[in-house]
Design an enzyme around this catalytic site. Sequence first.
Site, PDB file in Angstrom:
ATOM      1  N   HIS A  43      40.526  33.497  44.407  1.00  0.00           N
ATOM      2  CA  HIS A  43      40.951  32.697  43.256  1.00  0.00           C
ATOM      3  C   HIS A  43      41.568  31.374  43.713  1.00  0.00           C
ATOM      4  O   HIS A  43      42.777  31.193  43.694  1.00  0.00           O
ATOM      5  CB  HIS A  43      41.937  33.493  42.394  1.00  0.00           C
ATOM      6  CG  HIS A  43      41.275  34.567  41.592  1.00  0.00           C
ATOM      7  ND1 HIS A  43      41.945  35.660  41.104  1.00  0.00           N
ATOM      8  CD2 HIS A  43      39.983  34.715  41.185  1.00  0.00           C
ATOM      9  CE1 HIS A  43      41.090  36.435  40.428  1.00  0.00           C
ATOM     10  NE2 HIS A  43      39.903  35.879  40.475  1.00  0.00           N
ATOM     11  N   HIS A  76      38.193  40.684  45.573  1.00  0.00           N
ATOM     12  CA  HIS A  76      38.931  41.494  44.597  1.00  0.00           C
ATOM     13  C   HIS A  76      38.322  42.870  44.368  1.00  0.00           C
ATOM     14  O   HIS A  76      38.929  43.716  43.726  1.00  0.00           O
ATOM     15  CB  HIS A  76      39.017  40.746  43.264  1.00  0.00           C
ATOM     16  CG  HIS A  76      39.601  39.377  43.414  1.00  0.00           C
ATOM     17  ND1 HIS A  76      38.836  38.240  43.393  1.00  0.00           N
ATOM     18  CD2 HIS A  76      40.868  38.980  43.667  1.00  0.00           C
ATOM     19  CE1 HIS A  76      39.627  37.182  43.604  1.00  0.00           C
ATOM     20  NE2 HIS A  76      40.853  37.603  43.774  1.00  0.00           N
ATOM     21  N   CYS A  98      38.612  43.006  49.973  1.00  0.00           N
ATOM     22  CA  CYS A  98      39.731  43.106  50.913  1.00  0.00           C
ATOM     23  C   CYS A  98      39.966  44.580  51.250  1.00  0.00           C
ATOM     24  O   CYS A  98      40.018  45.426  50.346  1.00  0.00           O
ATOM     25  CB  CYS A  98      40.990  42.522  50.270  1.00  0.00           C
ATOM     26  SG  CYS A  98      42.462  42.842  51.265  1.00  0.00           S
ATOM     27  N   HIS A 126      42.024  41.357  34.922  1.00  0.00           N
ATOM     28  CA  HIS A 126      41.943  40.858  36.307  1.00  0.00           C
ATOM     29  C   HIS A 126      40.809  41.594  37.024  1.00  0.00           C
ATOM     30  O   HIS A 126      40.636  42.797  36.864  1.00  0.00           O
ATOM     31  CB  HIS A 126      43.274  41.089  37.033  1.00  0.00           C
ATOM     32  CG  HIS A 126      43.359  40.379  38.356  1.00  0.00           C
ATOM     33  ND1 HIS A 126      42.788  40.889  39.506  1.00  0.00           N
ATOM     34  CD2 HIS A 126      43.928  39.206  38.712  1.00  0.00           C
ATOM     35  CE1 HIS A 126      43.008  40.051  40.510  1.00  0.00           C
ATOM     36  NE2 HIS A 126      43.695  39.023  40.044  1.00  0.00           N
ATOM     37  N   GLU A 128      40.374  42.582  40.024  1.00  0.00           N
ATOM     38  CA  GLU A 128      40.747  43.703  40.881  1.00  0.00           C
ATOM     39  C   GLU A 128      40.980  44.968  40.056  1.00  0.00           C
ATOM     40  O   GLU A 128      40.553  46.067  40.432  1.00  0.00           O
ATOM     41  CB  GLU A 128      42.003  43.367  41.692  1.00  0.00           C
ATOM     42  CG  GLU A 128      42.317  44.454  42.700  1.00  0.00           C
ATOM     43  CD  GLU A 128      43.698  44.319  43.321  1.00  0.00           C
ATOM     44  OE1 GLU A 128      44.347  45.357  43.517  1.00  0.00           O
ATOM     45  OE2 GLU A 128      44.134  43.182  43.616  1.00  0.00           O
ATOM     46  N   THR A 166      47.111  44.926  43.852  1.00  0.00           N
ATOM     47  CA  THR A 166      47.759  44.569  45.126  1.00  0.00           C
ATOM     48  C   THR A 166      48.547  43.262  45.069  1.00  0.00           C
ATOM     49  O   THR A 166      49.337  42.987  45.963  1.00  0.00           O
ATOM     50  CB  THR A 166      46.715  44.438  46.254  1.00  0.00           C
ATOM     51  OG1 THR A 166      45.790  43.391  45.911  1.00  0.00           O
ATOM     52  CG2 THR A 166      45.971  45.730  46.483  1.00  0.00           C
ATOM     53  N   SER A 224      45.024  32.735  40.006  1.00  0.00           N
ATOM     54  CA  SER A 224      45.444  33.507  41.180  1.00  0.00           C
ATOM     55  C   SER A 224      46.723  34.255  40.838  1.00  0.00           C
ATOM     56  O   SER A 224      47.794  33.669  40.711  1.00  0.00           O
ATOM     57  CB  SER A 224      45.691  32.558  42.361  1.00  0.00           C
ATOM     58  OG  SER A 224      46.482  33.198  43.341  1.00  0.00           O
ATOM     59  N   ASN A 226      48.673  36.279  42.531  1.00  0.00           N
ATOM     60  CA  ASN A 226      49.819  36.234  43.450  1.00  0.00           C
ATOM     61  C   ASN A 226      50.485  34.860  43.455  1.00  0.00           C
ATOM     62  O   ASN A 226      51.684  34.752  43.669  1.00  0.00           O
ATOM     63  CB  ASN A 226      49.406  36.696  44.861  1.00  0.00           C
ATOM     64  CG  ASN A 226      48.653  35.645  45.641  1.00  0.00           C
ATOM     65  OD1 ASN A 226      49.242  34.796  46.287  1.00  0.00           O
ATOM     66  ND2 ASN A 226      47.326  35.693  45.578  1.00  0.00           N
ATOM     67  N   SER A 269      45.487  32.767  48.646  1.00  0.00           N
ATOM     68  CA  SER A 269      44.094  32.295  48.699  1.00  0.00           C
ATOM     69  C   SER A 269      44.007  30.788  48.910  1.00  0.00           C
ATOM     70  O   SER A 269      42.982  30.168  48.642  1.00  0.00           O
ATOM     71  CB  SER A 269      43.367  32.705  47.405  1.00  0.00           C
ATOM     72  OG  SER A 269      44.182  32.501  46.276  1.00  0.00           O
TER      73      SER A 269
END
Length: 314
Positions: A43, A76, A98, A126, A128, A166, A224, A226, A269
């Site tokens: 992302h 993701h 990942c 999302h 993921e 995560t 993104s 995170n 990222s």
Amino acid sequence: MDKRVLLAKPRGYCAGVDRAVVTVEKALEQYGAPVYVRKEIVHNKHVVETLSKRGAIFVDETDQVPEGALVVFSAHGVSPAVHAEAETRQLRTIDATCPLVTKVHNEAKRFAREDYDILLIGHEGHEEVEGTAGEAPEHIQLVDTAEDVDKVVVRDPSKVVWLSQTTLSVDETMVRVRQLQERFPDLQEPPSDDICYATSNRQTAVKTMAPECDLVLVVGSKNSSNSVRLVEVALQAGARASYLVDYAREVDPAWLEGVSTVGVTSGASVPDILVMELLEFLAEHGYGDVEEITTANEKIAFALPRELRKDMVR
């Protein structure tokens, strides 16, 4: 007024992102353009634009990839249904998920086999979360908000486990876990920490420097997870203001008025070149004094996907 920059370390690329980006680069070198990528490989706007110029074609769904072509799955992760569709269309696939996301997928499969109800803490929509939930849709319920905690229905309160996306905020995830534990006292923990080391390390670095900062600038894209969390963590930890920017040019000079200490970090990222550009911009505005705040040294690296490695050996 003394002007200075506190630069968080660790910041930027984590091992999973590095592996995913290098996977697309190597695939382009190995097989030539075009290489299709399902969703954004990571992302980050800059990374996606750079790879597009080199011949990567980003698509939303596997059915947009021509039959028999090469497609890379993003960092993701994807659900088994996506793998199955790729097989039906005879696509050549390289899975750049990942390894830390794969670990959560494997936990989901294991608890589903043992017939647990799985409460997945994460953000609705999302990528993921969609990939993880797709591993055992009949066993998994998504818990995003406090309201979701109240809506959970389980078959056997003694067989419930929580897993998480995560890239969440460590603190907020634990708030959600505590709310779930109030409803389900026998709630089991994941066998290991789901929130990735890089996400928690970047949050720790920001928490350490934020109390000294008038302003924290986080380099990262709006999609993104995170990166967005880092802005929230900075504000919760005492920064007076915090903003998310993709590029230095997005910084509004008005944000710097009356500011002596600027904290700088970047999401997992984000390539460091974008942080360096931000530091140059800040230096032009009198913030030339940069002090790195180090809270961890990351030494983790992941091997490239095996599909790519076997072709590179020849």
